[in-house]
Design an enzyme around this catalytic site. Structure first.
Site, PDB file in Angstrom:
ATOM      1  N   LYS A  10       0.922  -1.244   0.093  1.00 23.27           N
ATOM      2  CA  LYS A  10      -0.081  -0.147   0.062  1.00 23.27           C
ATOM      3  C   LYS A  10       0.806   1.390  -0.015  1.00 23.27           C
ATOM      4  O   LYS A  10       2.192   1.275  -0.049  1.00 23.27           O
ATOM      5  CB  LYS A  10      -0.994   0.117   1.059  1.00 23.27           C
ATOM      6  CG  LYS A  10      -1.956  -1.179   1.364  1.00 23.27           C
ATOM      7  CD  LYS A  10      -2.898  -1.380   0.308  1.00 23.27           C
ATOM      8  CE  LYS A  10      -3.264  -2.863   0.039  1.00 23.27           C
ATOM      9  NZ  LYS A  10      -4.346  -3.262   1.006  1.00 23.27           N
TER      10      LYS A  10
HETATM   11  C1  PLP Z   1      -5.469  -4.360   1.333  1.00 23.08           C
HETATM   12  C2  PLP Z   1      -6.824  -4.275   1.526  1.00 23.08           C
HETATM   13  C3  PLP Z   1      -7.401  -4.730   2.561  1.00 23.08           C
HETATM   14  C4  PLP Z   1      -6.980  -5.356   3.785  1.00 23.08           C
HETATM   15  O1  PLP Z   1      -5.823  -4.689   4.449  1.00 23.08           O
HETATM   16  P1  PLP Z   1      -5.091  -5.448   5.291  1.00 23.08           P
HETATM   17  O2  PLP Z   1      -4.040  -4.503   6.133  1.00 23.08           O
HETATM   18  O3  PLP Z   1      -4.365  -6.332   4.582  1.00 23.08           O
HETATM   19  O4  PLP Z   1      -5.450  -6.337   6.313  1.00 23.08           O
HETATM   20  C5  PLP Z   1      -8.718  -4.545   2.775  1.00 23.08           C
HETATM   21  N1  PLP Z   1      -9.490  -4.003   1.484  1.00 23.08           N
HETATM   22  C6  PLP Z   1      -8.573  -3.563   0.406  1.00 23.08           C
HETATM   23  C7  PLP Z   1      -9.384  -2.983  -0.914  1.00 23.08           C
HETATM   24  C8  PLP Z   1      -7.290  -4.092   0.376  1.00 23.08           C
HETATM   25  O5  PLP Z   1      -6.501  -3.676  -0.828  1.00 23.08           O
END
Ligand code: PLP
Length: 392
Positions: free
Chosen positions: A191
């Site tokens: 991210k």
């Molecule tokens: C990465 C992601 C999540 C979950 O986040 P984590 O920190 O990996 O638990 C939820 N929704 C979307 C759209 C994502 O890309």
């Protein structure tokens, strides 16, 4: 598969990865030498920094984004029998958080241009059981928030925005994270910024804020004014069933250090996305990502859509050809309800035809700030020669 393509590069280029510098490392080491490892002063510092960055009153950090979504569903009062509308074009966590609370995820189809949940389709799915909406800012492009919030208010629904892709994105000039009832960001390494693992909910609502704090730590409170009884200085109460979803100070120190660089990271993502757009915009075989004028994406993902009528190969063959050239392509996402678990729950294939069609035609190209312009050119070269080879 036959080896028709020599590799354009010697090393494998992933579709995304973190960018950690010496300052980040020093921030983590500093915590390791200090008094707190788990939730301590760095967690509140990080929460304040994120709240300030997005322009929200409150922020509550969690061990990961999925836990944060679970917390938001709890705070919104989702329970057995409640329906929550979301998009199928997302990571499974956007819908799983509803199941964790005993609710039922309902999938509304996407807008064929933006790939975000279509507000009209969303409105059609509202019943008297609907309690909340979880729109996802897919690829970093904000959803049509004004329209979604207007519909939500009309039907008294809570809006939990899944902005895991959209840290730093703006909608009509306002930062994502300051607009919906609750907004979730993720700090997974692919991210915009990372905490190793981590997530956060931003909100302007004090009641949600208090519930989220309590939920992430077993449903326990210690503050005197919140207790039902008071037995002495040691006393605390568990008032509802919460979880241990706390972020550590180690994560928070990394996240805080990373947040200082978020604007630089986004600038580079935007620059590389513009290079891709420029390179692919005149190719009939490839559809570049449409951008709605109301939002400015923070470009978590760059997705090309193949015009399969113009090509002699399938998406899979083109995907494999790019992989063979050391380009770390990916597919985001398999529509959630096509997953075996959801199929077992009884979700039918075909309920969101636009999302299913997109799934058959999409490829995610590498995009992350730590890649170089040369890497971007490698991707462009590989895509162009693959498409040239397979075009009709
Ligand atoms: C990465 C992601 C999540 C979950 O986040 P984590 O920190 O990996 O638990 C939820 N929704 C979307 C759209 C994502 O890309």
């Amino acid at each position: 598969m036959q080896n028709i393509f020599s590799q354009v590069r010697l090393t494998y280029l992933p579709y995304g990865r973190q960018w950690i510098d010496e300052e980040d490392i020093a921030a983590v080491v500093n915590v390791l030498r200090g008094d707190y490892l788990t939730t301590g002063p760095y967690v509140s510092k990080f929460e304040q920094a994120v709240a300030q960055y997005v322009g929200a009153k409150y922020a509550v950090a969690f061990s990961n984004g999925t836990a944060a979504l679970h917390g938001a569903c709890f705070a919104a009062g989702i329970g057995e029998g409640d329906e929550v509308i979301t998009t199928p074009m997302t990571f499974v966590a956007s819908a799983n958080c509803v199941l964790y609370q005993g609710g039922t995820p309902i999938f509304a189809d996407i807008d064929a241009r933006t790939y975000n949940m279509d507000p009209n389709k969303m409105e059609e799915k509202i019943t008297d059981k609907t309690k909340a909406i979880i729109p996802v800012d897919f690829t970093g492009q904000p959803v049509e928030l004004d329209r979604i919030i207007e519909i939500a208010q009309k039907h008294h629904l809570v809006v939990i925005e899944d902005a895991a892709h959209a840290l730093g994105a703006t909608y009509k000039g306002r930062k994502v994270g300051s607009i919906s009832d609750m907004t979730m960001f993720s700090f997974h390494p692919v991210k915009h910024i990372t905490a190793g693992e981590g997530g956060i909910i931003t909100t302007n609502n004090e009641e949600y804020y208090e519930k989220l704090l309590q939920f992430r730590s077993h449903g326990i409170v210690r503050e005197k004014d919140k207790l039902y009884e008071y037995h002495g200085p040691w006393y605390y109460e568990m008032q509802f069933l919460g979880y241990n979803y706390r972020m550590t100070d180690i994560q928070a120190a990394l996240g805080t250090s990373q947040l200082k660089k978020v604007d630089k990271f986004i600038e580079l993502r935007r620059k590389y996305a513009a290079m891709y757009n420029e390179a692919f915009q005149d190719m009939d075989e490839v559809i570049i990502p449409f951008q709605h004028e109301d939002g400015e994406s923070s470009w978590h993902l760059y997705i090309i859509r193949l015009n399969l009528d113009q090509l002699t190969a399938s998406r899979r063959e083109i995907f494999e050809a790019l992989q063979q050239q050391n380009i770390g392509v990916n597919v985001h996402y398999i529509p959630v309800y096509l997953q075996p678990y959801y199929q077992q729950l009884g979700y039918q294939k075909g309920i969101c035809p636009k999302a299913e069609k997109l799934y058959e035609e999409m490829i995610t190209l590498p995009l992350f700030p730590a890649m170089s312009e040369e890497d971007v050119h490698d991707v462009i070269k590989a895509v162009k020669r693959t498409i040239d080879y397979y075009k009709k």
